[in-house]
Design a protein around this motif. Structure first.
Motif, PDB file in Angstrom:
ATOM      1  N   LEU A 182      -2.721  -2.408  -9.432  1.00 51.61           N
ATOM      2  CA  LEU A 182      -2.832  -3.352  -8.323  1.00 51.61           C
ATOM      3  C   LEU A 182      -3.817  -4.444  -8.701  1.00 51.61           C
ATOM      4  CD1 LEU A 182      -2.878  -0.959  -5.237  1.00 51.61           C
ATOM      5  CD2 LEU A 182      -1.205  -2.763  -5.663  1.00 51.61           C
ATOM      6  N   HIS A 183      -3.388  -5.702  -8.557  1.00 56.07           N
ATOM      7  CA  HIS A 183      -4.240  -6.835  -8.899  1.00 56.07           C
ATOM      8  C   HIS A 183      -4.298  -7.823  -7.740  1.00 56.07           C
ATOM      9  CE1 HIS A 183      -4.864  -6.202 -13.310  1.00 56.07           C
ATOM     10  NE2 HIS A 183      -3.816  -5.407 -13.135  1.00 56.07           N
ATOM     11  N   ALA A 184      -5.454  -8.378  -7.540  1.00 54.88           N
ATOM     12  CA  ALA A 184      -5.625  -9.364  -6.471  1.00 54.88           C
ATOM     13  C   ALA A 184      -5.022 -10.710  -6.863  1.00 54.88           C
ATOM     14  CB  ALA A 184      -7.102  -9.535  -6.140  1.00 54.88           C
ATOM     15  N   GLU A 185      -4.963 -10.992  -8.165  1.00 54.52           N
ATOM     16  CA  GLU A 185      -4.456 -12.287  -8.627  1.00 54.52           C
ATOM     17  C   GLU A 185      -3.328 -12.089  -9.622  1.00 54.52           C
ATOM     18  OE1 GLU A 185      -7.481 -14.804 -10.179  1.00 54.52           O
ATOM     19  OE2 GLU A 185      -8.773 -14.635  -8.418  1.00 54.52           O
ATOM     20  N   ASP A 214       4.126   1.168   0.545  1.00 58.02           N
ATOM     21  CA  ASP A 214       3.572   0.547  -0.655  1.00 58.02           C
ATOM     22  C   ASP A 214       2.804  -0.730  -0.312  1.00 58.02           C
ATOM     23  OD1 ASP A 214       4.620   2.550  -2.232  1.00 58.02           O
ATOM     24  OD2 ASP A 214       6.431   1.432  -2.756  1.00 58.02           O
ATOM     25  N   LEU A 215       3.318  -1.496   0.646  1.00 54.37           N
ATOM     26  CA  LEU A 215       2.610  -2.709   1.082  1.00 54.37           C
ATOM     27  C   LEU A 215       1.280  -2.362   1.742  1.00 54.37           C
ATOM     28  CD1 LEU A 215       5.485  -4.932   2.524  1.00 54.37           C
ATOM     29  CD2 LEU A 215       4.001  -5.482   0.588  1.00 54.37           C
ATOM     30  N   ASP A 216       1.269  -1.308   2.525  1.00 52.25           N
ATOM     31  CA  ASP A 216       0.025  -0.877   3.172  1.00 52.25           C
ATOM     32  C   ASP A 216      -1.016  -0.477   2.123  1.00 52.25           C
ATOM     33  OD1 ASP A 216       1.015  -1.338   5.688  1.00 52.25           O
ATOM     34  OD2 ASP A 216       1.585   0.747   6.059  1.00 52.25           O
ATOM     35  N   VAL A 217      -0.570   0.282   1.121  1.00 57.69           N
ATOM     36  CA  VAL A 217      -1.486   0.706   0.055  1.00 57.69           C
ATOM     37  C   VAL A 217      -2.003  -0.502  -0.725  1.00 57.69           C
ATOM     38  CG1 VAL A 217      -1.646   1.975  -2.120  1.00 57.69           C
ATOM     39  CG2 VAL A 217      -0.453   2.995  -0.170  1.00 57.69           C
ATOM     40  N   ALA A 218      -1.120  -1.459  -0.987  1.00 56.08           N
ATOM     41  CA  ALA A 218      -1.517  -2.634  -1.766  1.00 56.08           C
ATOM     42  C   ALA A 218      -2.567  -3.470  -1.053  1.00 56.08           C
ATOM     43  CB  ALA A 218      -0.287  -3.490  -2.076  1.00 56.08           C
ATOM     44  N   ALA A 219      -2.536  -3.495   0.261  1.00 59.10           N
ATOM     45  CA  ALA A 219      -3.534  -4.227   1.063  1.00 59.10           C
ATOM     46  C   ALA A 219      -3.723  -5.664   0.579  1.00 59.10           C
ATOM     47  CB  ALA A 219      -4.872  -3.481   1.026  1.00 59.10           C
ATOM     48  N   GLY A 220      -2.612  -6.366   0.413  1.00 57.22           N
ATOM     49  CA  GLY A 220      -2.673  -7.768   0.024  1.00 57.22           C
ATOM     50  C   GLY A 220      -2.658  -8.012  -1.474  1.00 57.22           C
ATOM     51  N   ARG A 221      -2.791  -6.957  -2.257  1.00 57.76           N
ATOM     52  CA  ARG A 221      -2.735  -7.105  -3.709  1.00 57.76           C
ATOM     53  C   ARG A 221      -1.293  -6.977  -4.204  1.00 57.76           C
ATOM     54  NH1 ARG A 221      -6.751  -2.323  -5.001  1.00 57.76           N
ATOM     55  NH2 ARG A 221      -5.547  -1.536  -3.198  1.00 57.76           N
ATOM     56  N   SER A 222      -1.083  -7.246  -5.476  1.00 59.98           N
ATOM     57  CA  SER A 222       0.259  -7.193  -6.056  1.00 59.98           C
ATOM     58  C   SER A 222       0.373  -6.032  -7.034  1.00 59.98           C
ATOM     59  CB  SER A 222       0.571  -8.500  -6.802  1.00 59.98           C
ATOM     60  OG  SER A 222       0.537  -9.608  -5.926  1.00 59.98           O
ATOM     61  N   TYR A 223       1.543  -5.402  -7.014  1.00 55.93           N
ATOM     62  CA  TYR A 223       1.823  -4.375  -8.021  1.00 55.93           C
ATOM     63  C   TYR A 223       2.192  -5.055  -9.333  1.00 55.93           C
ATOM     64  CZ  TYR A 223       1.802  -0.826  -4.378  1.00 55.93           C
ATOM     65  OH  TYR A 223       1.416   0.014  -3.360  1.00 55.93           O
ATOM     66  N   ILE A 224       1.544  -4.624 -10.403  1.00 54.86           N
ATOM     67  CA  ILE A 224       1.762  -5.220 -11.720  1.00 54.86           C
ATOM     68  C   ILE A 224       2.088  -4.138 -12.729  1.00 54.86           C
ATOM     69  CG2 ILE A 224       0.771  -6.618 -13.583  1.00 54.86           C
ATOM     70  CD1 ILE A 224       1.001  -8.210 -11.072  1.00 54.86           C
ATOM     71  N   LEU A 225       3.128  -4.365 -13.527  1.00 57.66           N
ATOM     72  CA  LEU A 225       3.429  -3.463 -14.636  1.00 57.66           C
ATOM     73  C   LEU A 225       2.745  -4.002 -15.881  1.00 57.66           C
ATOM     74  CD1 LEU A 225       5.173  -0.911 -15.280  1.00 57.66           C
ATOM     75  CD2 LEU A 225       6.792  -2.500 -16.337  1.00 57.66           C
TER      76      LEU A 225
END
Length: 204
Positions: free
Chosen positions: A168-171, A94-105
């Motif tokens: 996925l959000h960068a901020e 999941d971290l690899d897929v996110a590529a520095g972005r955050s998972y957001i509900l």
């Protein structure tokens, strides 16, 4: 060149070379070795010879669930006993897929969906304006954290008729960080109420 099972076991055993107990050398042996489901890692468990071979559990080392040896590189990782191997590997993916972005509900409905808004308001025991705050702009970022934790929260909310999406959000814009403590709906509701209150305070 791919790392063989034998090579992977040697890598793990080398980690324990020179181990002693009460000033005496302690030998470690392999308990278990198999490939992960995706084939990327050797999953290895080892412990003291006294424990594994002779059944002397008082000589068992605890704190480590397993060791992972990357098949292509031989890189070694340790999975703590508080995680399952499956959870650890899922988090890595999941971290690899996110590529520095955050998972957001986020809610998958808008304020125009009257039935969904009424249900949300009733569950939170709040006013319509407070409910609307959770459905527009930054307020739509409800929760963040590990994807598998967010997925569990999503399932709990769905049972109560609250539809959500994982994005996925960068901020991050105020999303509440959640963990395994949100394992039941009341805990999720409390966290969502906290998010609502934070939005109201910002709006004042």
């Amino acid at each position: 060149m791919m790392i063989s099972a034998q090579q992977a076991c040697i890598i793990v055993l080398e980690l324990h070379e020179g181990s002693t107990r009460d000033g005496h050398p302690e030998r470690f042996v392999i308990q278990f070795c198999e490939r992960s489901a995706d084939g990327d890692y050797w999953i290895i468990r080892c412990n003291t010879e006294d424990c594994v071979v002779h059944g002397r559990t008082e000589y068992c080392y605890v704190g480590v669930n397993a060791y992972l040896v990357e098949v292509n590189t031989g890189a070694l990782e340790t999975v703590a006993s508080c995680f399952s191997v499956e959870e650890y590997l899922q988090d890595k993916k999941d971290l690899d897929v996110a590529a520095g972005r955050s998972y957001i509900l986020t809610p998958s409905f808008s304020r125009e969906n009257q039935d969904a808004v009424i249900n949300l308001r009733k569950k939170l025991a709040c006013s319509y304006p407070d409910s609307f705050a959770l459905l527009v702009g930054p307020g739509r970022q409800w929760f963040t954290g590990k994807r598998r934790h967010i997925e569990e929260v999503q399932r709990l909310l769905a049972r109560e008729g609250i539809a959500t999406s994982i994005e996925l959000h960068a901020e991050l814009q105020g999303a509440i960080n959640i963990g395994p403590e949100t394992w039941h709906f009341d805990a999720v509701l409390k966290a969502l109420s906290k998010r609502r209150i934070n939005l109201c305070e910002v709006g004042q």
